[in-house]
Design a protein around this motif. Sequence first.
Motif, PDB file in Angstrom:
ATOM      1  N   SER A 183       0.826  -1.207   0.000  1.00 43.26           N
ATOM      2  CA  SER A 183       0.000   0.000   0.000  1.00 43.26           C
ATOM      3  C   SER A 183       0.861   1.259   0.000  1.00 43.26           C
ATOM      4  N   GLY A 184       0.575   2.155  -0.933  1.00 38.43           N
ATOM      5  CA  GLY A 184       1.299   3.417  -1.008  1.00 38.43           C
ATOM      6  C   GLY A 184       2.576   3.368  -1.812  1.00 38.43           C
ATOM      7  N   ALA A 185       2.894   2.215  -2.385  1.00 38.72           N
ATOM      8  CA  ALA A 185       4.117   2.099  -3.189  1.00 38.72           C
ATOM      9  C   ALA A 185       3.992   2.907  -4.474  1.00 38.72           C
ATOM     10  N   ILE A 186       5.139   3.397  -4.967  1.00 37.29           N
ATOM     11  CA  ILE A 186       5.164   4.127  -6.235  1.00 37.29           C
ATOM     12  C   ILE A 186       6.066   3.393  -7.216  1.00 37.29           C
ATOM     13  N   THR A 187       5.814   3.585  -8.496  1.00 35.18           N
ATOM     14  CA  THR A 187       6.596   2.925  -9.536  1.00 35.18           C
ATOM     15  C   THR A 187       8.011   3.493  -9.595  1.00 35.18           C
ATOM     16  N   TYR A 188       8.985   2.622  -9.674  1.00 42.97           N
ATOM     17  CA  TYR A 188      10.383   3.033  -9.805  1.00 42.97           C
ATOM     18  C   TYR A 188      10.585   3.760 -11.123  1.00 42.97           C
ATOM     19  N   ASP A 189      11.252   4.906 -11.059  1.00 42.48           N
ATOM     20  CA  ASP A 189      11.575   5.698 -12.239  1.00 42.48           C
ATOM     21  C   ASP A 189      13.084   5.904 -12.246  1.00 42.48           C
ATOM     22  N   ALA A 190      13.754   5.346 -13.247  1.00 39.56           N
ATOM     23  CA  ALA A 190      15.218   5.402 -13.297  1.00 39.56           C
ATOM     24  C   ALA A 190      15.734   6.833 -13.361  1.00 39.56           C
ATOM     25  N   ALA A 191      14.917   7.764 -13.870  1.00 34.81           N
ATOM     26  CA  ALA A 191      15.346   9.153 -13.975  1.00 34.81           C
ATOM     27  C   ALA A 191      15.256   9.886 -12.638  1.00 34.81           C
ATOM     28  N   VAL A 192      14.499   9.319 -11.709  1.00 44.21           N
ATOM     29  CA  VAL A 192      14.255   9.988 -10.427  1.00 44.21           C
ATOM     30  C   VAL A 192      14.825   9.201  -9.247  1.00 44.21           C
ATOM     31  N   ASN A 193      14.607   7.886  -9.276  1.00 44.66           N
ATOM     32  CA  ASN A 193      14.980   7.043  -8.135  1.00 44.66           C
ATOM     33  C   ASN A 193      16.353   6.419  -8.327  1.00 44.66           C
ATOM     34  N   ASP A 194      17.080   6.277  -7.239  1.00 41.64           N
ATOM     35  CA  ASP A 194      18.397   5.663  -7.293  1.00 41.64           C
ATOM     36  C   ASP A 194      18.285   4.166  -6.999  1.00 41.64           C
ATOM     37  N   CYS A 195      19.328   3.431  -7.344  1.00 48.11           N
ATOM     38  CA  CYS A 195      19.396   2.004  -7.017  1.00 48.11           C
ATOM     39  C   CYS A 195      20.849   1.656  -6.747  1.00 48.11           C
ATOM     40  N   ASP A 196      21.100   1.032  -5.620  1.00 47.75           N
ATOM     41  CA  ASP A 196      22.430   0.591  -5.253  1.00 47.75           C
ATOM     42  C   ASP A 196      23.011  -0.326  -6.331  1.00 47.75           C
ATOM     43  N   GLU A 197      24.283  -0.164  -6.642  1.00 49.60           N
ATOM     44  CA  GLU A 197      24.914  -0.937  -7.726  1.00 49.60           C
ATOM     45  C   GLU A 197      24.905  -2.439  -7.449  1.00 49.60           C
ATOM     46  N   LEU A 198      25.051  -2.811  -6.184  1.00 45.72           N
ATOM     47  CA  LEU A 198      25.031  -4.232  -5.838  1.00 45.72           C
ATOM     48  C   LEU A 198      23.636  -4.813  -6.072  1.00 45.72           C
ATOM     49  N   LEU A 199      22.607  -4.099  -5.624  1.00 42.73           N
ATOM     50  CA  LEU A 199      21.236  -4.566  -5.829  1.00 42.73           C
ATOM     51  C   LEU A 199      20.895  -4.603  -7.315  1.00 42.73           C
ATOM     52  N   ALA A 200      21.306  -3.580  -8.052  1.00 39.96           N
ATOM     53  CA  ALA A 200      21.058  -3.560  -9.498  1.00 39.96           C
ATOM     54  C   ALA A 200      21.693  -4.772 -10.167  1.00 39.96           C
ATOM     55  N   SER A 201      22.893  -5.119  -9.760  1.00 38.86           N
ATOM     56  CA  SER A 201      23.593  -6.266 -10.347  1.00 38.86           C
ATOM     57  C   SER A 201      22.864  -7.565 -10.026  1.00 38.86           C
ATOM     58  N   LYS A 202      22.348  -7.676  -8.804  1.00 36.01           N
ATOM     59  CA  LYS A 202      21.591  -8.865  -8.420  1.00 36.01           C
ATOM     60  C   LYS A 202      20.344  -9.019  -9.282  1.00 36.01           C
ATOM     61  N   ILE A 203      19.629  -7.919  -9.503  1.00 38.67           N
ATOM     62  CA  ILE A 203      18.380  -7.987 -10.267  1.00 38.67           C
ATOM     63  C   ILE A 203      18.650  -8.297 -11.735  1.00 38.67           C
ATOM     64  N   VAL A 204      19.683  -7.693 -12.294  1.00 40.80           N
ATOM     65  CA  VAL A 204      20.041  -7.973 -13.693  1.00 40.80           C
ATOM     66  C   VAL A 204      20.415  -9.443 -13.856  1.00 40.80           C
ATOM     67  N   TRP A 205      21.228  -9.979 -12.937  1.00 39.61           N
ATOM     68  CA  TRP A 205      21.621 -11.394 -13.027  1.00 39.61           C
ATOM     69  C   TRP A 205      20.392 -12.290 -12.925  1.00 39.61           C
ATOM     70  N   LEU A 206      19.526 -12.009 -11.956  1.00 31.57           N
ATOM     71  CA  LEU A 206      18.300 -12.801 -11.798  1.00 31.57           C
ATOM     72  C   LEU A 206      17.481 -12.815 -13.086  1.00 31.57           C
TER      73      LEU A 206
END
Length: 263
Positions: free
Chosen positions: A106-129
Amino acid sequence: MNQNNLRTVTVMRYITPLREGGSLPALAEADDDFKYVLKFRGAGHGVKALIAELLGGEIARFLGLPVPELVFANLDEAFGRMEGDEEIQDLLKFSQGLNLGLHYLSGAITYDAAVNDCDELLASKIVWLDAFITNVDRTFRNTNLLIWHKELWLIDHGASFYFHHSWDNWETTAKTSFALIKDHVLLPKATKLDEIHAEFTQKLNDTIIENFIKLIPDDWLHWENGAITPEEIRMVYFRFLSIRLQNAELFLKQAQDARKTLI
């Protein structure tokens, strides 16, 4: 069947359709008083999308990624009879039985790459998955990522395992490098793919993969007039993931090469 890792709830109230999804998911309330985003067996790609959602979500959770809780969701025969929208009424009618729910953030918003940041380690995990499960749907156009309580959450893995829509050449697909990773929304931030590759290939093995496959309900595995049995279908999913893991260097290199064209 071993379904101990997932709870089963009964849907009590249909709240509203979420029409941004092509499969017409819905927000609903279950008998545990929680709200869920329901994915219906009677929609679009049917139980195959539910299997992809189940496997993709549970593999992500095992690897330590933030995914809303998945539950099996029972839809009673009488559910939805009072629904005024004929399209929704038909969807509910053809979805009687076991469906899949994701805990509603509840209350979540859609991730926007132009606005929201993402940790490089987490980004790498998601890309690999996503390269591993051949998820074609985590792009700038449709990120399938939410920001909830200032944290990134993964949703909607129903477009993964696309081989199962034709069921042809699945062994070849298992060994592909997955060129579509070039369109991944987090690829520019995925600077630690080597590190994650080492971690995830160490965590995953055939025993772990088999446990994921055992989660698939028999009820979702009666296809094509019985031409292929539930156990045969399970074996294909198992072998697909096992072969893909054995050939993980292929999709790792594809992702790394695709990154080089972006930076």
